[in-house]
Enzyme design. Structure first.
Site, PDB file in Angstrom:
ATOM      1  N   SER A  94      43.633  40.697  38.274  1.00  0.00           N
ATOM      2  CA  SER A  94      44.219  40.784  39.609  1.00  0.00           C
ATOM      3  C   SER A  94      43.132  40.492  40.625  1.00  0.00           C
ATOM      4  O   SER A  94      41.939  40.661  40.347  1.00  0.00           O
ATOM      5  CB  SER A  94      44.778  42.197  39.824  1.00  0.00           C
TER       6      SER A  94
ATOM      7  N   LYS B  22      40.997  47.792  37.044  1.00  0.00           N
ATOM      8  CA  LYS B  22      40.848  46.341  37.063  1.00  0.00           C
ATOM      9  C   LYS B  22      39.389  45.925  37.209  1.00  0.00           C
ATOM     10  O   LYS B  22      38.940  44.949  36.593  1.00  0.00           O
ATOM     11  CB  LYS B  22      41.689  45.730  38.189  1.00  0.00           C
TER      12      LYS B  22
ATOM     13  N   TYR C  21      44.191  52.137  40.040  1.00  0.00           N
ATOM     14  CA  TYR C  21      44.460  50.791  39.520  1.00  0.00           C
ATOM     15  C   TYR C  21      43.274  49.856  39.781  1.00  0.00           C
ATOM     16  O   TYR C  21      42.854  49.110  38.888  1.00  0.00           O
ATOM     17  CB  TYR C  21      45.726  50.256  40.181  1.00  0.00           C
TER      18      TYR C  21
END
Length: 339
Positions: free
Chosen positions: A144, A161, A157
């Site tokens: 991402s 990542k 999150y």
């Protein structure tokens, strides 16, 4: 790539019951691949397997919690026993919490990390264990823009990542050192219209939403399949917003901090209150026996784009460079003639 002259690819997709993982599994089904679908949600898995078969592929659904390495390793063993040697492993599965850092409990943070980061580690370990003796195979770590640029309300999150990014870079260096035939690559995705905004645990006052511009899961799936077919590139930037975010973060991260501090809370929420009783898939799947199938798309179809010219250009950068060079050369010729 599997085609009429080759045996079908054997592909493993984690997080295959919904969202990007669902779109990837469906796309491989349309290639007539043998697709192993790994996720917790049995209703979502069954529906995804049906789509794979409808596209002409072979489907094997395996309920798995990727936070548990023993489950992932056993699933990989089952895949090779029933479908054959694994050619491509795509790590997609994740969970998260939409909240301020101070509103996330320690056990929730640990759970997000175990699924969204260690789930990738476990999948990679299981894949390498079987690919190394053959010295071939491809592992796709679906990333991402948030692997490089953290944003408010998504600290768990973003942390996962970022961890995947560092882990994947280290692994890639080791494989290059060993002159391995196994390839790893990491497509960095933009905001995608997936069910996560309807099933991730949220403590926000209003309905969570992707940061516009929003892309459909099929845009991500096309890029992921292309990356799996061309894993020599260390990573792919998918979507103009990903490119803009990563470039801005490289040039002026401090300014981006201040910009996101001003806008990041509002832009990640709609103007509607969070629905009462909204599902939360942190501990149990929302598409499990007591839930329902959410599919690949989220609630933002009317605001999402099914195309990305930037992604096409990224996947065909050599052609774009040639065309750019041809245009420059043509411009030089025309300029000389006009003198």
């Amino acid at each position: 790539m599997g085609d009429k002259d080759q045996s079908p690819q054997v592909v493993v997709v984690t997080g295959a019951s919904g969202g990007v993982g669902r779109a990837v599994a469906t796309a491989y089904g349309e290639r007539h691949a043998k697709v192993a679908l790994l996720a917790r949600g049995v209703k979502g898995l069954a529906a995804a397997a049906g789509q794979v078969r409808q596209g002409g592929g072979t489907a094997l659904e395996i309920p798995v919690d990727v936070a548990d390495f023993a489950q992932v390793d056993a699933a990989a063993e089952q895949v090779e026993a029933e479908l054959g040697p694994i050619d491509v492993w795509v790590n997609v599965a994740f969970t998260s919490v939409f909240a301020r850092f101070t509103d996330i409990r320690p056990e929730e943070y640990r759970r997000v990390t175990e699924v969204s980061y260690l789930g990738y580690v476990h999948g990679t370990m299981a894949a390498l264990k079987r690919m190394r003796p053959r010295n071939r195979g491809t592992i796709v770590q679906v990333g991402s823009a948030l692997a490089y640029r953290g944003i408010p309300l998504q600290s768990a999150y973003c942390g996962a990542k970022h961890a995947i990014q560092g882990f994947n870079e280290a692994l890639r260096c080791e494989l290059l050192h060993d002159h391995s035939g196994i390839r790893v690559t990491m497509p960095q995705l933009p905001a995608v219209n997936t069910p996560q905004f309807s099933w991730v645990l949220s403590r926000l006052p209003r309905q969570a939403q992707p940061v516009p511009p929003i892309y459909q899961p099929e845009v991500a799936a096309r890029a992921i399949l292309y990356a799996a077919d061309h894993p020599g590139r260390r990573e792919y930037w998918v979507g103009a917003s990903t490119m803009a975010t990563l470039l801005a973060n490289a040039v002026a991260p401090g300014l981006l901090d201040r910009y996101l501090a001003r806008t990041g809370f509002t832009v990640q929420q709609t103007d509607k209150p969070k629905p009462p009783g909204q599902a939360a898939n942190l501990w149990e799947p929302a598409d499990g026996p007591e839930g329902h199938d959410y599919g690949a798309h989220g609630a933002f179809d009317q605001r999402s784009s099914g195309r990305s010219p930037q992604s096409w250009a990224s996947m065909h950068h050599a052609l774009v460079a040639c065309l750019g060079g041809a245009l420059v050369a043509a411009g030089v010729v025309l300029r000389k003639r006009s003198r």
